[in-house]
Design a protein around this motif. Sequence first.
Motif, short mmCIF file in Angstrom:
data_model
loop_
_atom_site.label_atom_id
_atom_site.label_comp_id
_atom_site.label_asym_id
_atom_site.label_seq_id
_atom_site.Cartn_x
_atom_site.Cartn_y
_atom_site.Cartn_z
N LEU A 95 -14.25 -27.97 -2.57
CA LEU A 95 -13.63 -27.08 -1.61
C LEU A 95 -12.60 -26.18 -2.29
CD1 LEU A 95 -13.29 -26.05 1.23
CD2 LEU A 95 -11.78 -27.98 1.72
N ARG A 96 -11.88 -26.71 -3.26
CA ARG A 96 -10.94 -25.86 -3.99
C ARG A 96 -11.67 -24.70 -4.67
NH1 ARG A 96 -7.08 -28.01 -8.83
NH2 ARG A 96 -9.08 -28.00 -9.95
N ALA A 97 -12.84 -24.99 -5.22
CA ALA A 97 -13.63 -23.93 -5.85
C ALA A 97 -14.02 -22.87 -4.83
CB ALA A 97 -14.88 -24.53 -6.50
N LEU A 98 -14.43 -23.30 -3.65
CA LEU A 98 -14.82 -22.35 -2.61
C LEU A 98 -13.65 -21.49 -2.17
CD1 LEU A 98 -17.05 -24.67 -0.38
CD2 LEU A 98 -17.72 -23.24 -2.31
N ILE A 99 -12.48 -22.12 -2.07
CA ILE A 99 -11.29 -21.37 -1.65
C ILE A 99 -10.92 -20.34 -2.71
CG2 ILE A 99 -8.83 -21.53 -1.13
CD1 ILE A 99 -9.46 -24.38 -0.03
N TYR A 100 -10.90 -20.76 -3.97
CA TYR A 100 -10.57 -19.81 -5.04
C TYR A 100 -11.60 -18.68 -5.10
CZ TYR A 100 -6.68 -22.37 -7.19
OH TYR A 100 -5.46 -22.96 -7.44
N SER A 101 -12.85 -19.03 -4.88
CA SER A 101 -13.89 -17.99 -4.86
C SER A 101 -13.62 -16.98 -3.75
CB SER A 101 -15.26 -18.64 -4.68
OG SER A 101 -16.27 -17.65 -4.59
N ALA A 102 -13.27 -17.48 -2.57
CA ALA A 102 -12.98 -16.58 -1.45
C ALA A 102 -11.74 -15.74 -1.70
CB ALA A 102 -12.81 -17.41 -0.17
N LEU A 103 -10.80 -16.28 -2.49
CA LEU A 103 -9.59 -15.54 -2.82
C LEU A 103 -9.81 -14.56 -3.98
CD1 LEU A 103 -6.99 -18.44 -2.57
CD2 LEU A 103 -7.13 -16.45 -1.05
N LEU A 117 -18.23 -31.27 -11.17
CA LEU A 117 -19.47 -31.77 -11.76
C LEU A 117 -19.19 -32.76 -12.88
CD1 LEU A 117 -21.65 -28.53 -11.81
CD2 LEU A 117 -21.89 -30.53 -10.33
N GLY A 118 -18.03 -32.62 -13.53
CA GLY A 118 -17.66 -33.62 -14.52
C GLY A 118 -17.41 -34.98 -13.90
N VAL A 119 -16.96 -34.98 -12.66
CA VAL A 119 -16.72 -36.22 -11.92
C VAL A 119 -17.99 -36.73 -11.28
CG1 VAL A 119 -15.47 -37.24 -9.98
CG2 VAL A 119 -14.31 -35.62 -11.48
N ALA A 120 -18.78 -35.81 -10.72
CA ALA A 120 -19.98 -36.18 -9.95
C ALA A 120 -21.11 -35.22 -10.29
CB ALA A 120 -19.67 -36.14 -8.45
N SER A 121 -21.78 -35.47 -11.39
CA SER A 121 -22.78 -34.53 -11.91
C SER A 121 -24.02 -34.44 -11.02
CB SER A 121 -23.20 -34.93 -13.33
OG SER A 121 -23.79 -36.24 -13.32
N ALA A 122 -24.21 -35.42 -10.14
CA ALA A 122 -25.38 -35.43 -9.26
C ALA A 122 -25.00 -35.16 -7.82
CB ALA A 122 -26.12 -36.76 -9.37
N ASP A 123 -23.91 -34.45 -7.59
CA ASP A 123 -23.50 -34.10 -6.24
C ASP A 123 -24.23 -32.81 -5.83
OD1 ASP A 123 -21.98 -32.83 -4.06
OD2 ASP A 123 -20.59 -34.50 -4.35
N GLY A 124 -25.14 -32.92 -4.89
CA GLY A 124 -25.96 -31.78 -4.50
C GLY A 124 -25.16 -30.65 -3.90
N ASP A 125 -24.10 -30.97 -3.14
CA ASP A 125 -23.29 -29.92 -2.54
C ASP A 125 -22.60 -29.07 -3.60
OD1 ASP A 125 -23.95 -30.70 0.03
OD2 ASP A 125 -22.29 -32.11 0.17
N VAL A 126 -22.05 -29.73 -4.60
CA VAL A 126 -21.37 -29.00 -5.67
C VAL A 126 -22.36 -28.15 -6.46
CG1 VAL A 126 -19.93 -29.18 -7.73
CG2 VAL A 126 -19.58 -30.77 -5.84
N LEU A 127 -23.49 -28.74 -6.82
CA LEU A 127 -24.50 -28.00 -7.57
C LEU A 127 -24.98 -26.78 -6.79
CD1 LEU A 127 -26.57 -31.04 -8.88
CD2 LEU A 127 -25.37 -29.39 -10.33
N HIS A 128 -25.24 -26.98 -5.51
CA HIS A 128 -25.70 -25.88 -4.66
C HIS A 128 -24.67 -24.76 -4.59
CE1 HIS A 128 -27.57 -24.16 -0.93
NE2 HIS A 128 -26.31 -23.83 -0.70
N ASN A 129 -23.42 -25.12 -4.30
CA ASN A 129 -22.38 -24.11 -4.17
C ASN A 129 -22.09 -23.40 -5.48
OD1 ASN A 129 -22.03 -24.53 -1.42
ND2 ASN A 129 -20.50 -26.12 -1.73
N TYR A 130 -22.12 -24.14 -6.58
CA TYR A 130 -21.89 -23.51 -7.88
C TYR A 130 -23.04 -22.56 -8.21
CZ TYR A 130 -20.56 -23.18 -12.84
OH TYR A 130 -20.19 -22.74 -14.09
N GLY A 131 -24.26 -22.95 -7.87
CA GLY A 131 -25.40 -22.05 -8.07
C GLY A 131 -25.24 -20.75 -7.31
N TRP A 132 -24.80 -20.86 -6.05
CA TRP A 132 -24.60 -19.64 -5.26
C TRP A 132 -23.47 -18.79 -5.83
CZ3 TRP A 132 -26.94 -16.41 -2.48
CH2 TRP A 132 -26.25 -15.52 -1.64
N PHE A 133 -22.41 -19.43 -6.28
CA PHE A 133 -21.30 -18.72 -6.93
C PHE A 133 -21.82 -17.92 -8.13
CE2 PHE A 133 -18.23 -18.79 -10.43
CZ PHE A 133 -17.09 -18.24 -9.86
#
Length: 275
Positions: A95-103, A117-133
């Motif tokens: 969520l911090r990444a999404l906020i900074y992106s919006a800012l 991703l360093g903490v949770a490399s298989a988190d689909g939400d993070v992977l998805h959002n980073y891909g869109w970023f």
Amino acid sequence: MSGGRLQGFAAARIALLAGLALAMTLASPVTAHAQPRQDTSRGGNNAGDDETQRRARTRLELASAYYAEGRLDTALEEIKRALASSPDLPQALNLRALIYSALGDDPQAEESFKRALGVASADGDVLHNYGWFLCQRNRHAEADVMFQRTLALQQYRTPRRTLLVQGICEARSGRLELAEQTLKRAYEIDAANPATAMNLSDVLYRRGEHERARFYVRRVNNNAELRNAESLWLAARIENRLGNAQGVRDLGNQLRSSYPQSREASAFERGGFDE
């Protein structure tokens, strides 16, 4: 959504459809499946650890609510408090990444995605959002890697949304044939999603597949709760290519009566079908 209508369609250009896709992408930043790392080296402190996690998740829920309301600075403050309690909480980093992106702070956003991703490399939400970023910044090859990693996760529960944004990215980078294949996969999973139908229709229109494009945009326009200026304008452009003058007039009349101040109505008035 506003007034029961999906907003953000932009039929004239696939890139302008990104707004709706992003809203769908970020629907649930609090509900990632990965869990933060637990320090198990010390025994007898489970109650304290549980209370720390509870506080962090409460802050995360507040941050998510503020983010949804567009109160980005307040959301960021709550996220900082959540991470002060639990520095490795992947949902908070996401969520911090999404906020900074919006800012508009891309370096901080990317750092947050990578840390998550360093903490949770298989988190689909993070992977998805980073891909869109990455896609939004025209880093398409890197975005492809993130989407492929997301879709490869056996536990990932929403492949349709990743296929949708992957298809949008492929179209934005000019890979229309591949975009069609990806969006068809998304449509097969969730035929009721108007964003998928609109994007697929637009790709087919751009590929010269006008009859097929007509089918998908009609799925949207036949539902009064879903059609809007963008979907009507795409349909008018398709009918124009098919030589259906009466259909073009009918759609133009709907644009004039329902969305007289829209840019799509203005484009129709000046005959800008190929702009």
